[in-house]
Write an enzyme that holds these catalytic residues in place. Sequence first.
Site, mmCIF file in Angstrom:
data_model
loop_
_atom_site.group_PDB
_atom_site.id
_atom_site.type_symbol
_atom_site.label_atom_id
_atom_site.label_comp_id
_atom_site.label_asym_id
_atom_site.label_seq_id
_atom_site.Cartn_x
_atom_site.Cartn_y
_atom_site.Cartn_z
ATOM 1 C CG MET A 4 -1.872 -1.123 1.255
ATOM 2 S SD MET A 4 -3.064 -0.932 2.537
ATOM 3 C CE MET A 4 -2.004 -0.857 3.924
ATOM 4 C CB ILE A 140 7.248 -0.494 8.886
ATOM 5 C CG1 ILE A 140 7.880 0.135 10.126
ATOM 6 C CG2 ILE A 140 8.223 -1.452 8.217
ATOM 7 C CD1 ILE A 140 8.143 -0.855 11.244
ATOM 8 C CD GLU A 141 3.349 3.351 3.497
ATOM 9 O OE1 GLU A 141 2.686 3.037 2.487
ATOM 10 O OE2 GLU A 141 3.062 4.325 4.219
ATOM 11 C CG ASN A 142 10.026 1.728 0.606
ATOM 12 O OD1 ASN A 142 10.952 0.942 0.458
ATOM 13 N ND2 ASN A 142 9.683 2.607 -0.319
#
Length: 313
Positions: A4, A140-142
């Site tokens: 996302m 923390i998504e990358n």
Amino acid sequence: MKIMRRLLVASTVALSTVGLVAPAADAAVDPVLSAPYLYQWESPPNPVSVMQATGVKSFTLAFVLSNGNCNPQWDGQRSLTGADITRVNQIRAAGGDALPSIGGWSGNKLGSTCSSATALAGAYQKVINAGQFKAIDLDIENTDEFQNATVQDRILGAVKIIKQNNPGVRVVITIPTEVSGPETWGQRLIQRSKDLGANVDVWTLMPFDFSSGGDMPGKTKSAVTGLKNKLKSVFGLADDAAWRKSGLSSMNGHTDNAGEVVSVNDYRAIRDWARTVHLARLSFWALNRDCDGCAGVSQGQYEFTKITANYTG
């Protein structure tokens, strides 16, 4: 799995009673509970004006990034103690509070840049000290951070150090999700937090970018229920305690996926459901898009923020 992404689009009292001592402006404000994201580029709205218009008391300020090495700066380029902290102080003077969001989708990430948990904790500590923050949000998504076992463990090791050195500081971790709840990498992160003794206070999901549309309140409920069940299983919690460690950060209006929309009514329904289970956090991306047509939906000014402001856990 599709990670996302945040849509980086902006379409954009003093107490005077004689004989009484004024309390600290932010004494009663929980910076985590109901704090929409506010990003600092493209002429952001004045948070104090937003507070006066909506009743919201806290903001999640995005983003703190690496400046190319293990050194945190706002958006990877502005001093930690400059205009952004001036904004924090203005929020507090008006009776509110804020927490910094470290990470996000774009830019250089501290988790993958810093070479060790100790070095990363040092970077987090600089952020905490700069604003005397009572909480931090680790977004923390990358893929550099989220889909990397070494970096996940480094982040959790840094969280453990931060909690040991700052017992009163709360740590929020915000991660992607599937409709059923955290996917494989999210489940690993939760399990490893227990294994490593990293005391994360609140786990927050971003329940959007699922598909081309559908029942967003229903999908949000399903995702966060999956999170609750994972926390319950890993930490041996009762349902109520697991809900109270869970949170959500939605996305107002059109999301990154074509056809997927979180309407005002959808978000109100999400908030009303969150009340029934007493989630620890309700947020959305982003306040900057919370105006008529700015997120592709018809709405009143700051309508999503007003809904968030009315969330009391």
